[in-house]
Design a protein around this motif. Structure first.
Motif, PDB file in Angstrom:
ATOM      1  N   ARG A 152       0.846  -1.197   0.000  1.00 37.11           N
ATOM      2  CA  ARG A 152       0.000   0.000   0.000  1.00 37.11           C
ATOM      3  C   ARG A 152       0.879   1.243   0.000  1.00 37.11           C
ATOM      4  NH1 ARG A 152      -4.921  -0.543   4.164  1.00 37.11           N
ATOM      5  NH2 ARG A 152      -5.213   1.529   3.311  1.00 37.11           N
ATOM      6  N   GLY A 187       0.651   4.202   1.345  1.00 36.88           N
ATOM      7  CA  GLY A 187       0.905   4.835   2.642  1.00 36.88           C
ATOM      8  C   GLY A 187       1.967   4.100   3.443  1.00 36.88           C
ATOM      9  N   ARG A 210       0.767   1.199 -10.398  1.00 38.72           N
ATOM     10  CA  ARG A 210      -0.213   1.404  -9.328  1.00 38.72           C
ATOM     11  C   ARG A 210      -1.431   0.565  -9.626  1.00 38.72           C
ATOM     12  NH1 ARG A 210       0.840   7.514  -7.584  1.00 38.72           N
ATOM     13  NH2 ARG A 210       2.295   7.857  -9.259  1.00 38.72           N
ATOM     14  N   THR A 262      -5.493  -0.278  -7.772  1.00 42.54           N
ATOM     15  CA  THR A 262      -6.465  -0.018  -6.714  1.00 42.54           C
ATOM     16  C   THR A 262      -6.938  -1.357  -6.174  1.00 42.54           C
ATOM     17  OG1 THR A 262      -7.164   1.990  -7.839  1.00 42.54           O
ATOM     18  CG2 THR A 262      -8.631   1.145  -6.160  1.00 42.54           C
ATOM     19  N   SER A 263      -7.059  -1.408  -4.868  1.00 47.99           N
ATOM     20  CA  SER A 263      -7.426  -2.658  -4.213  1.00 47.99           C
ATOM     21  C   SER A 263      -8.518  -2.386  -3.188  1.00 47.99           C
ATOM     22  CB  SER A 263      -6.180  -3.237  -3.542  1.00 47.99           C
ATOM     23  OG  SER A 263      -6.511  -4.247  -2.650  1.00 47.99           O
ATOM     24  N   ASP A 264      -9.374  -3.350  -2.999  1.00 51.32           N
ATOM     25  CA  ASP A 264     -10.368  -3.280  -1.929  1.00 51.32           C
ATOM     26  C   ASP A 264      -9.850  -4.095  -0.754  1.00 51.32           C
ATOM     27  OD1 ASP A 264     -12.335  -1.734  -3.260  1.00 51.32           O
ATOM     28  OD2 ASP A 264     -12.916  -3.502  -4.414  1.00 51.32           O
ATOM     29  N   SER A 265      -9.873  -3.488   0.421  1.00 50.79           N
ATOM     30  CA  SER A 265      -9.447  -4.210   1.619  1.00 50.79           C
ATOM     31  C   SER A 265     -10.500  -4.018   2.698  1.00 50.79           C
ATOM     32  CB  SER A 265      -8.086  -3.686   2.102  1.00 50.79           C
ATOM     33  OG  SER A 265      -8.233  -2.405   2.672  1.00 50.79           O
ATOM     34  N   GLU A 313     -10.268  -2.203   5.074  1.00 46.97           N
ATOM     35  CA  GLU A 313     -10.249  -0.787   5.446  1.00 46.97           C
ATOM     36  C   GLU A 313     -10.793   0.109   4.338  1.00 46.97           C
ATOM     37  OE1 GLU A 313      -6.140  -0.262   6.307  1.00 46.97           O
ATOM     38  OE2 GLU A 313      -6.153  -1.971   7.663  1.00 46.97           O
ATOM     39  N   ARG A 371     -11.136   1.037  -0.053  1.00 48.78           N
ATOM     40  CA  ARG A 371     -10.312   1.060  -1.260  1.00 48.78           C
ATOM     41  C   ARG A 371      -8.972   1.723  -0.951  1.00 48.78           C
ATOM     42  NH1 ARG A 371     -13.144   0.275  -6.375  1.00 48.78           N
ATOM     43  NH2 ARG A 371     -11.242   1.129  -7.222  1.00 48.78           N
ATOM     44  N   CYS A 372      -7.928   1.194  -1.544  1.00 48.97           N
ATOM     45  CA  CYS A 372      -6.610   1.784  -1.350  1.00 48.97           C
ATOM     46  C   CYS A 372      -5.804   1.641  -2.627  1.00 48.97           C
ATOM     47  CB  CYS A 372      -5.884   1.141  -0.178  1.00 48.97           C
ATOM     48  SG  CYS A 372      -5.494  -0.595  -0.431  1.00 48.97           S
ATOM     49  N   GLU A 417      -2.183   0.758  -4.234  1.00 42.12           N
ATOM     50  CA  GLU A 417      -0.985  -0.020  -3.946  1.00 42.12           C
ATOM     51  C   GLU A 417       0.024   0.185  -5.068  1.00 42.12           C
ATOM     52  OE1 GLU A 417      -3.065  -3.860  -1.805  1.00 42.12           O
ATOM     53  OE2 GLU A 417      -2.909  -3.836  -3.999  1.00 42.12           O
TER      54      GLU A 417
END
Length: 163
Positions: free
Chosen positions: A62, A64, A92, A94-97, A99, A101-102, A104
């Motif tokens: 991720r 961050g 890059r 986008t992923s769903d976790s 927490e 969407r983020c 990576e």
């Protein structure tokens, strides 16, 4: 204005240690950066990004978290990842976790090849600049001191560097 008598002034030994630490900060990073630019065409921050990505099982981190690991801000990381994307070394996604969407960063095969190619010269330079000039006891001291200073400055980042 604060009262100067309340200041915990450094002793002569502490001042000299502080000056030595500052000299190390001023000379070591540019030397490492120069070697990586010359031999691999990337700077130390970019190498840190690629290196951290290469050490994860799926070569994905991720953004961050990667900023903390590489020692930069989210903004600096974003600019660096853009440069690395242009070279085809990172992408890059986008992923769903749990927490939400983020975003990576993912190390590509070409990026992994770059890390593998850059690592030997980088390790040689780290050895030349640091480990060849220290005794085994000093390396152990450096590890302990580095961890303590990192913990004081950024406990969250320091936790990433535990054995």
């Amino acid at each position: 204005m604060t009262d100067r008598t309340d200041v915990p002034w450094l002793t002569d030994d502490e001042r000299h240690a502080w000056m030595a630490l500052n000299a190390m900060f001023a000379t070591l990073p540019p030397a490492i950066d120069s070697q990586l630019k010359r031999d691999a065409g990337i700077n130390f921050f970019e190498y840190q990004i690629l290196s951290w990505l290469s050490m994860t099982p799926e070569r994905v981190v991720r953004m961050g978290i990667l900023a903390h690991l590489a020692g930069g801000s989210i903004s600096r990381l974003s600019h660096a990842v853009t440069r690395l994307e242009r070279q085809g070394w990172v992408r890059r996604r986008t992923s769903d976790s749990t927490e939400g969407r983020c975003v990576e960063a993912e190390l590509t095969d070409a990026g992994m090849a770059l890390v593998v190619a850059a690592a030997p010269d980088h390790v040689r330079e780290a050895r030349r600049l640091v480990f060849d000039v220290l005794t085994g006891d000093e390396v152990d001291q450096l590890k302990r001191i580095g961890r303590k200073l990192s913990e004081a400055a950024s406990p969250q980042s320091a936790a990433c560097f535990q054995d």
